[in-house]
Design a protein around this motif. Structure first.
Motif, PDB file in Angstrom:
ATOM      1  N   THR A   1      51.489  45.954  41.187  1.00 24.76           N
ATOM      2  CA  THR A   1      50.555  46.333  40.127  1.00 24.76           C
ATOM      3  C   THR A   1      49.424  47.195  40.681  1.00 24.76           C
ATOM      4  OG1 THR A   1      49.303  44.291  40.403  1.00 24.76           O
ATOM      5  CG2 THR A   1      51.016  44.282  38.723  1.00 24.76           C
ATOM      6  N   VAL A   2      48.657  47.763  39.769  1.00 26.10           N
ATOM      7  CA  VAL A   2      47.509  48.600  40.106  1.00 26.10           C
ATOM      8  C   VAL A   2      46.279  47.941  39.491  1.00 26.10           C
ATOM      9  CG1 VAL A   2      46.481  50.878  39.786  1.00 26.10           C
ATOM     10  CG2 VAL A   2      48.947  50.672  40.157  1.00 26.10           C
ATOM     11  N   TRP A   3      45.213  47.870  40.265  1.00 28.44           N
ATOM     12  CA  TRP A   3      43.962  47.237  39.831  1.00 28.44           C
ATOM     13  C   TRP A   3      42.840  48.260  39.893  1.00 28.44           C
ATOM     14  CZ3 TRP A   3      43.799  42.084  38.355  1.00 28.44           C
ATOM     15  CH2 TRP A   3      44.997  41.389  38.542  1.00 28.44           C
ATOM     16  N   MET A   4      41.976  48.270  38.884  1.00 24.06           N
ATOM     17  CA  MET A   4      40.891  49.247  38.820  1.00 24.06           C
ATOM     18  C   MET A   4      39.533  48.549  38.767  1.00 24.06           C
ATOM     19  SD  MET A   4      40.136  52.261  36.051  1.00 24.06           S
ATOM     20  CE  MET A   4      39.539  51.139  34.792  1.00 24.06           C
ATOM     21  N   CYS A   5      38.596  49.093  39.507  1.00 23.44           N
ATOM     22  CA  CYS A   5      37.211  48.618  39.489  1.00 23.44           C
ATOM     23  C   CYS A   5      36.580  49.026  38.161  1.00 23.44           C
ATOM     24  CB  CYS A   5      36.443  49.225  40.654  1.00 23.44           C
ATOM     25  SG  CYS A   5      34.698  48.779  40.688  1.00 23.44           S
ATOM     26  N   VAL A   6      36.025  48.062  37.434  1.00 21.30           N
ATOM     27  CA  VAL A   6      35.418  48.370  36.136  1.00 21.30           C
ATOM     28  C   VAL A   6      34.052  49.035  36.286  1.00 21.30           C
ATOM     29  CG1 VAL A   6      36.667  46.554  34.923  1.00 21.30           C
ATOM     30  CG2 VAL A   6      34.409  46.061  35.852  1.00 21.30           C
TER      31      VAL A   6
ATOM     32  N   GLU B   1      48.821  48.018  44.793  1.00 25.11           N
ATOM     33  CA  GLU B   1      49.460  47.041  45.679  1.00 25.11           C
ATOM     34  C   GLU B   1      50.525  47.685  46.562  1.00 25.11           C
ATOM     35  OE1 GLU B   1      49.006  42.927  43.105  1.00 25.11           O
ATOM     36  OE2 GLU B   1      50.899  44.010  42.998  1.00 25.11           O
ATOM     37  N   ALA B   2      51.278  48.636  46.032  1.00 27.66           N
ATOM     38  CA  ALA B   2      52.343  49.278  46.807  1.00 27.66           C
ATOM     39  C   ALA B   2      51.775  50.039  48.009  1.00 27.66           C
ATOM     40  CB  ALA B   2      53.158  50.211  45.924  1.00 27.66           C
ATOM     41  N   ALA B   3      50.640  50.669  47.825  1.00 27.63           N
ATOM     42  CA  ALA B   3      50.029  51.468  48.889  1.00 27.63           C
ATOM     43  C   ALA B   3      49.172  50.631  49.829  1.00 27.63           C
ATOM     44  CB  ALA B   3      49.182  52.584  48.285  1.00 27.63           C
TER      45      ALA B   3
ATOM     46  N   HIS C   1      41.595  49.667  55.818  1.00 26.46           N
ATOM     47  CA  HIS C   1      40.715  48.509  55.696  1.00 26.46           C
ATOM     48  C   HIS C   1      41.447  47.210  56.045  1.00 26.46           C
ATOM     49  CE1 HIS C   1      37.295  50.622  53.779  1.00 26.46           C
ATOM     50  NE2 HIS C   1      38.255  51.458  53.435  1.00 26.46           N
ATOM     51  N   GLY C   2      42.608  47.332  56.713  1.00 29.40           N
ATOM     52  CA  GLY C   2      43.342  46.160  57.180  1.00 29.40           C
ATOM     53  C   GLY C   2      44.212  45.479  56.137  1.00 29.40           C
ATOM     54  N   ILE C   3      44.486  46.145  55.009  1.00 30.64           N
ATOM     55  CA  ILE C   3      45.331  45.571  53.965  1.00 30.64           C
ATOM     56  C   ILE C   3      46.633  46.371  53.934  1.00 30.64           C
ATOM     57  CG2 ILE C   3      45.540  45.016  51.514  1.00 30.64           C
ATOM     58  CD1 ILE C   3      42.454  44.864  51.447  1.00 30.64           C
ATOM     59  N   ALA C   4      47.709  45.744  54.358  1.00 27.65           N
ATOM     60  CA  ALA C   4      48.998  46.418  54.514  1.00 27.65           C
ATOM     61  C   ALA C   4      49.605  46.825  53.169  1.00 27.65           C
ATOM     62  CB  ALA C   4      49.973  45.492  55.239  1.00 27.65           C
ATOM     63  N   PRO C   5      50.386  47.908  53.159  1.00 27.33           N
ATOM     64  CA  PRO C   5      51.122  48.267  51.946  1.00 27.33           C
ATOM     65  C   PRO C   5      51.962  47.079  51.475  1.00 27.33           C
ATOM     66  CG  PRO C   5      51.264  50.032  53.548  1.00 27.33           C
ATOM     67  CD  PRO C   5      50.620  48.862  54.246  1.00 27.33           C
ATOM     68  N   GLY C   6      52.029  46.897  50.178  1.00 29.95           N
ATOM     69  CA  GLY C   6      52.790  45.782  49.612  1.00 29.95           C
ATOM     70  C   GLY C   6      51.986  44.505  49.450  1.00 29.95           C
ATOM     71  N   THR C   7      50.697  44.527  49.808  1.00 27.80           N
ATOM     72  CA  THR C   7      49.853  43.338  49.684  1.00 27.80           C
ATOM     73  C   THR C   7      49.465  43.131  48.225  1.00 27.80           C
ATOM     74  OG1 THR C   7      48.980  43.631  51.916  1.00 27.80           O
ATOM     75  CG2 THR C   7      47.713  42.220  50.423  1.00 27.80           C
ATOM     76  N   ARG C   8      49.859  41.997  47.678  1.00 29.99           N
ATOM     77  CA  ARG C   8      49.531  41.654  46.294  1.00 29.99           C
ATOM     78  C   ARG C   8      48.024  41.420  46.158  1.00 29.99           C
ATOM     79  NH1 ARG C   8      53.796  42.493  42.974  1.00 29.99           N
ATOM     80  NH2 ARG C   8      55.723  41.799  43.910  1.00 29.99           N
ATOM     81  N   TRP C   9      47.507  41.686  44.978  1.00 27.94           N
ATOM     82  CA  TRP C   9      46.080  41.498  44.702  1.00 27.94           C
ATOM     83  C   TRP C   9      45.650  40.071  45.017  1.00 27.94           C
ATOM     84  CZ3 TRP C   9      42.039  44.308  44.565  1.00 27.94           C
ATOM     85  CH2 TRP C   9      40.869  43.898  43.932  1.00 27.94           C
ATOM     86  N   ALA C  10      46.486  39.116  44.673  1.00 28.07           N
ATOM     87  CA  ALA C  10      46.163  37.706  44.919  1.00 28.07           C
ATOM     88  C   ALA C  10      46.009  37.411  46.408  1.00 28.07           C
ATOM     89  CB  ALA C  10      47.238  36.809  44.313  1.00 28.07           C
ATOM     90  N   ASP C  11      46.622  38.229  47.256  1.00 28.75           N
ATOM     91  CA  ASP C  11      46.564  38.016  48.701  1.00 28.75           C
ATOM     92  C   ASP C  11      45.463  38.821  49.394  1.00 28.75           C
ATOM     93  OD1 ASP C  11      48.712  36.233  48.555  1.00 28.75           O
ATOM     94  OD2 ASP C  11      50.161  37.871  48.668  1.00 28.75           O
ATOM     95  N   VAL C  12      44.773  39.665  48.638  1.00 26.31           N
ATOM     96  CA  VAL C  12      43.609  40.372  49.187  1.00 26.31           C
ATOM     97  C   VAL C  12      42.514  39.315  49.370  1.00 26.31           C
ATOM     98  CG1 VAL C  12      41.824  42.086  48.686  1.00 26.31           C
ATOM     99  CG2 VAL C  12      44.216  42.572  48.114  1.00 26.31           C
TER     100      VAL C  12
END
Length: 54
Positions: A2-7, A15-17, A22-33
């Motif tokens: 999914t894609v998440w946007m700052c309001v 998530e795919a990218a 910043h140390g967050i690997a491609p494929g990292t789900r938002w819940a895992d950030v």
């Protein structure tokens, strides 16, 4: 994935990218950030993001 946007500023987390610079690997789900992660553009937390796409 999914894609998440700052309001506040409109910055987008895809998530795919991930965010490798910043140390967050491609494929990292938002819940895992990490919960203390901040928007790289304006500094707000995860609570200020909304899902914008699949």
């Amino acid at each position: 994935m999914t894609v998440w946007m700052c309001v506040v500023c409109g910055w987008v987390y895809d998530e795919a990218a991930g965010l490798p610079d910043h140390g967050i690997a491609p494929g990292t789900r938002w819940a895992d950030v990490p919960g203390d992660w901040r928007c790289p553009e304006c500094g707000v937390g995860k609570a200020d993001f909304v899902m914008t796409g699949l």
